[in-house]
Design a protein around this motif. Structure first.
Motif, mmCIF file in Angstrom:
data_model
loop_
_atom_site.group_PDB
_atom_site.id
_atom_site.type_symbol
_atom_site.label_atom_id
_atom_site.label_comp_id
_atom_site.label_asym_id
_atom_site.label_seq_id
_atom_site.Cartn_x
_atom_site.Cartn_y
_atom_site.Cartn_z
ATOM 1 N N GLY A 279 -48.460 -30.412 26.903
ATOM 2 C CA GLY A 279 -48.568 -31.920 27.655
ATOM 3 C C GLY A 279 -47.211 -32.094 28.797
ATOM 4 N N ILE A 280 -46.013 -32.091 27.454
ATOM 5 C CA ILE A 280 -44.709 -32.437 28.497
ATOM 6 C C ILE A 280 -44.571 -31.036 29.038
ATOM 7 C CG2 ILE A 280 -42.588 -32.435 27.181
ATOM 8 C CD1 ILE A 280 -43.229 -34.116 25.571
ATOM 9 N N GLY A 281 -44.677 -29.879 28.440
ATOM 10 C CA GLY A 281 -43.868 -28.478 29.544
ATOM 11 C C GLY A 281 -45.302 -29.048 30.848
ATOM 12 N N LEU A 282 -45.738 -28.989 30.429
ATOM 13 C CA LEU A 282 -46.946 -28.537 32.088
ATOM 14 C C LEU A 282 -46.483 -29.993 32.902
ATOM 15 C CD1 LEU A 282 -50.531 -27.469 30.135
ATOM 16 C CD2 LEU A 282 -48.809 -26.042 31.724
ATOM 17 N N LEU A 283 -46.772 -31.269 32.533
ATOM 18 C CA LEU A 283 -46.305 -32.304 33.713
ATOM 19 C C LEU A 283 -44.891 -31.791 33.764
ATOM 20 C CD1 LEU A 283 -47.553 -34.680 34.167
ATOM 21 C CD2 LEU A 283 -46.356 -35.596 32.179
ATOM 22 N N GLY A 284 -43.818 -31.064 33.114
ATOM 23 C CA GLY A 284 -42.889 -31.376 33.588
ATOM 24 C C GLY A 284 -42.368 -30.259 34.322
ATOM 25 N N ALA A 285 -43.516 -29.098 34.775
ATOM 26 C CA ALA A 285 -43.670 -27.887 35.481
ATOM 27 C C ALA A 285 -43.910 -27.886 36.742
ATOM 28 C CB ALA A 285 -44.112 -26.799 34.586
ATOM 29 N N VAL A 286 -45.099 -29.080 36.041
ATOM 30 C CA VAL A 286 -46.256 -29.131 37.781
ATOM 31 C C VAL A 286 -44.874 -30.529 38.604
ATOM 32 C CG1 VAL A 286 -47.725 -30.676 39.251
ATOM 33 C CG2 VAL A 286 -48.268 -29.579 37.097
ATOM 34 N N THR A 287 -43.924 -31.516 38.147
ATOM 35 C CA THR A 287 -43.530 -32.736 38.930
ATOM 36 C C THR A 287 -42.063 -31.620 39.123
ATOM 37 O OG1 THR A 287 -42.523 -33.139 36.358
ATOM 38 C CG2 THR A 287 -44.046 -34.283 37.109
#
Length: 220
Positions: free
Chosen positions: A188-196
């Motif tokens: 979740g941290i990685g995917l959210l960071g990639a999107v934002t």
């Protein structure tokens, strides 16, 4: 020039079978978890499909390892493939790789770099979320003291975990459930960071182009 090495030819040939295997794995696992009244014969079929998909991944991994002739260094340089082989919940990510391969075969990607990152991250989150919800529901629904009793509860928990909100009303109590939770938090941290991060970079690029056009008009 297009890479025509044996490894690349093998990769192109196995893209579709591995993606199909990923979907079959996810579908058979979902059927075993969600269809509680499934006849024993069909349940055996689902188990066979699940292990068959794993065998497909194992054969692909072994062939590419042998082709690389790099020994144990292959594990370090292809850590994602190693994780996909060892952790069943990551196998649906092969579908995302198929989407990327289809885009490449059509020449230049239709989406910009930032849009592709957001699309890949969204697809990954959807597939991981569904697989994670299945795994947690499978191990939690009959566990003593568990509060994730329905698949809806598992989906709600997955959404709050992947989004890093952590609402706290639902939480796994089993060892496997908590292990899945740790993985979901990291993803979740990685995917959210990639999107934002991609969205922020896209906004900066847009504003920069607008400023350059404004300065060009003023210089005229």
């Amino acid at each position: 020039m297009e890479d025509d090495s044996p490894q690349e030819r093998w990769r192109r040939r196995t893209e579709v079978p591995l993606a199909v295997g990923s979907l079959l794995f996810l579908g058979s696992y979902a059927a075993r978890v969600l269809l509680h009244g499934m006849p024993e014969g069909w349940r055996d079929v689902c188990v066979a499909v699940t292990f068959g998909a794993w065998a497909l991944f194992a054969v692909d991994y072994g062939v590419r390892w042998r082709m690389s002739r790099s020994g144990l260094r292959y594990i370090r340089t292809h850590w994602l493939d190693t994780l996909v082989l060892l952790l069943p919940l990551l196998r649906p990510l092969r579908v995302v790789r198929l989407y990327e391969a289809v885009q490449k075969r059509h020449g230049e990607p239709r989406l910009s770099l930032y849009a592709r990152v957001m699309v890949y991250a969204s697809l990954s989150a959807l597939l991981l979320g569904f697989a994670g919800a299945l795994a947690v529901y499978h191990h939690e629904r009959l566990a003593p003291g568990a509060n994730i009793r329905t698949f809806g509860d598992a989906v709600w928990w997955t959404c709050t975990t992947l989004s890093t909100v952590g609402y706290g009303d639902k939480a796994p109590v089993t060892g496997v459930g908590r292990l899945v939770a740790v993985g979901m938090m990291a993803c979740g941290i990685g995917l959210l960071g990639a999107v934002t991060g991609s969205f922020s970079s896209w906004l900066i690029q847009v504003f920069t182009l607008e400023d350059e056009k404004r300065r060009a008009r003023n210089q005229r």
